[in-house]
Design a protein around this motif. Structure first.
Motif, short mmCIF file in Angstrom:
data_model
loop_
_atom_site.label_atom_id
_atom_site.label_comp_id
_atom_site.label_asym_id
_atom_site.label_seq_id
_atom_site.Cartn_x
_atom_site.Cartn_y
_atom_site.Cartn_z
N UNK A 218 0.86 -1.19 0.00
CA UNK A 218 0.00 0.00 0.00
C UNK A 218 0.89 1.24 0.00
N UNK A 219 0.30 2.41 -0.06
CA UNK A 219 1.08 3.64 -0.13
C UNK A 219 1.88 3.87 1.15
N UNK A 220 3.06 4.45 1.04
CA UNK A 220 3.82 4.81 2.24
C UNK A 220 3.19 6.02 2.93
N UNK A 221 3.28 6.05 4.24
CA UNK A 221 2.69 7.14 5.02
C UNK A 221 3.74 8.23 5.24
N UNK A 222 4.08 8.93 4.17
CA UNK A 222 5.05 10.00 4.27
C UNK A 222 4.49 11.19 5.03
N UNK A 223 3.31 11.62 4.61
CA UNK A 223 2.70 12.79 5.22
C UNK A 223 3.43 14.07 4.86
N UNK A 224 2.95 15.19 5.35
CA UNK A 224 3.58 16.49 5.03
C UNK A 224 5.01 16.61 5.56
N UNK A 225 5.37 15.79 6.56
CA UNK A 225 6.72 15.89 7.15
C UNK A 225 7.76 15.03 6.44
N UNK A 226 7.37 14.35 5.35
CA UNK A 226 8.30 13.49 4.59
C UNK A 226 8.93 12.43 5.50
N UNK A 227 8.07 11.72 6.19
CA UNK A 227 8.52 10.63 7.06
C UNK A 227 9.31 9.60 6.27
N UNK A 228 10.29 8.98 6.92
CA UNK A 228 11.13 7.99 6.25
C UNK A 228 11.19 6.72 7.10
#
Length: 574
Positions: A218-228
């Protein structure tokens, strides 16, 4: 709670079936726990026969409406009313009931019984199997056997992980999944926290010749903070094996990625996933499919269809969506065949529950001849849809005529769209599928309403909690019964190991008439001609078998005569 308590009126006499799957008839209407039963009046001098009854599952009814025959304000209750039942398989039944109050009571009862939210009350738990189960359909797919097949293609690349035991890591995954060898379960758990709905990358398919790999996630949960998540990056790189480049197929267009990122999702950032190239597709969203189906069914069911019929079909966008899915599956399959050094292809959208499964399943139908057999197709559905967590209960709560109060945003004919794509391929390659379109239509009907437990829940966790395998019968057990299986066989089937490259030109996509005009057209003449052709095909196979036997016998006789001649020559020489 007893279902009988929900029935306000259990029987109504002097009912006329005005429209339905049979000609106009007079009879009686009865409601029981899971079924509506219409019993036609027998001819004079004959006894009623159960064989003439029309049984309809309450769960199969999509929308119920009542229309008074006399619309004046002072109309008498005995002026009568029409009870219209629009079913999830696009059948429409209209009953004329003499008493308005009785009609309204029957309608309220059906409305309640067709929208029960208690899974324990579903019909599969009450169904008494009338046939002897010769083949346990719950075993049609076995991950151990699948893993053995994969090991014969790519040894020492993968392992079976119990990371999801008791469904603690991902609710929508099965308890066992196939992942890269050398990746520990702790990495998988961390990756699950980084992926939407905890759907970490799992193996879907390995193409035997190119040794290319398809991975679902499924899609990665990067979010606005560009989580890694470095663990997720390590897992995807582990799928690459000895290759240096992989491909990420995102079912969403680029324009939706930023919006998804603002909501907490997103796509893999190139600076973290340097070994991967990106392919953005434009597959429809679930709400777009639902709207298209409603428009299409409205057009196909319109008795007053006129010259703007084709434009209305085009306006529904259903064929456009089918074309986009087949085209995307062709792109994925072509990439697998071109990169014959074992390239890895990761497929995901947002949650990976819908278009992701359509794409991986169609690619397997195109590339894997086993998936074109009846048992192989059943295993494909078990592996890529049922075990993979496609939420059948939510998606199939309603069909084209109604929208649920709670399930409305989640309803969508995704599985029907997949079946339509398979039909399009089978229509282009009429001898390549072991099954016929009747099997596809049968699957469509049972996803929405069934006496079997195969499509009963949203995921394996729900099936385990409800003990579906222990308390219900598998649809595959019924379909694989010899007396039933005959009706699903394609008489023109010729096994072939070649790939089925779909014709993805938009003008080549056809409206599936047998599905959408099933109740509007009399198919008796078509069926008779198909049966005649099937008989000739069977006769041809029989003659070919006899010819092969005769040729084999002739070859043996020639060999024996040759040996006898050599012995005779030796005797003369001596």
């Amino acid at each position: 709670m007893e279902l009988a308590e929900l029935i306000e009126k259990s029987r109504v006499d002097n009912v006329i079936l005005r429209r339905g799957p049979r000609p106009k008839q007079a009879g009686s209407l009865a409601l029981i726990g899971h079924h509506l039963i219409f019993s036609p009046n027998p001819p004079p001098g004959q006894k009623p026969s159960h064989d003439d009854e029309l049984w309809l599952l309450h769960r199969a009814i999509d929308r119920v409406s009542v229309e008074n025959l006399n619309k004046s304000a002072n109309a008498s209750p005995t002026s009568g009313a029409h009870l219209t039942l629009k079913c999830k398989n696009f059948l429409i039944c209209v009953f004329e009931i003499a008493n308005v109050f009785d009609c309204a009571a029957v309608a309220r009862s059906i409305e309640t019984l067709s929208n029960l939210n208690n899974r324990h009350l579903d019909y599969p738990f009450y169904y008494q199997c009338p046939f002897k189960v010769l083949d346990n359909g719950w075993n049609v797919y076995d991950i151990e056997l699948e893993f053995t097949r994969l090991c014969s293609i790519l040894p020492d690349r993968f392992r079976i992980s119990p990371v999801n035991k008791n469904f603690t890591t991902c609710v929508s995954y099965p308890e066992k999944v196939i992942v890269p060898k050398g990746i520990g379960d702790d990495y998988l758990r961390i990756s699950a926290t980084f992926r939407d709905s905890c759907r970490f990358p799992v193996l879907s398919f390995v193409e035997a010749h190119s040794k290319s790999v398809i991975v679902r996630t499924s899609q990665p949960l990067l979010g606005p903070t560009n989580r890694r998540c470095t663990e997720d990056e390590v897992i995807l790189n582990a799928y690459l094996g000895n290759t240096t480049k992989g491909f990420i197929f995102d079912t969403r267009p680029k324009s939706l990625i930023l919006a998804a990122k603002a909501r907490g999702g997103g796509a893999e950032p190139p600076f973290c996933y340097r070994a991967w190239s990106y392919v953005h597709l434009n597959l429809p969203r679930i709400n777009e499919l639902q709207e298209s189906l409603a428009k299409l069914v409205d057009v196909c069911g319109d008795a007053d269809a006129n010259s703007n019929y084709l434009s209305r079909v085009n306006y529904s966008n259903w064929l456009t969506h089918i074309h986009s899915m087949i085209h995307a599956a062709g792109i994925l399959s072509q990439s697998i065949k071109i990169h014959n050094r074992g390239a890895t292809h990761v497929v995901h959208g947002s949650e990976g529950l819908d278009m992701t499964l359509v794409l991986t399943s169609l690619a397997e139908v195109i590339l894997n001849p086993d998936c074109r057999t009846i048992r192989g197709f059943q295993a494909l559905i078990e592996r890529e849809w049922i075990s993979a967590g496609h939420p059948f209960v939510l998606r199939c709560a309603h069909s084209a005529y109604a929208v649920g109060t709670l399930t409305g945003p989640y309803e969508s004919p995704v599985f029907l769209a997949f079946l339509d794509c398979v039909w399009q391929i089978s229509h282009a390659y009429p001898t390549s599928m072991e099954f016929n379109e009747q099997l596809l239509i049968y699957l469509f009907e049972h996803t929405y309403a069934s006496e079997f437990g195969t499509f009963l829940c949203n995921n394996d966790k729900e099936r385990r909690d409800l003990k579906v395998r222990e308390k219900t019968v598998s649809l595959w057990s019924h379909m694989n019964h010899p007396e039933v299986l005959d009706g699903f066989l394609n008489p023109y089937y010729r096994p072939a190991q070649c790939d089925l490259w779909p014709i993805s030109a938009a003008q080549e996509i056809l409206l599936w008439e047998r599905m959408f005009f099933r109740w509007r057209i009399n198919w008796q003449d078509v069926d008779a001609k198909q049966q005649m052709a099937a008989n000739w095909a069977a006769r041809e196979r029989e003659l070919q078998t006899k010819l092969a036997t005769l040729l084999s016998q002739q070859a043996q006789n020639n060999a024996m005569n040759s040996a006898a001649s050599e012995l005779q020559s030796c005797d003369i020489t001596k």
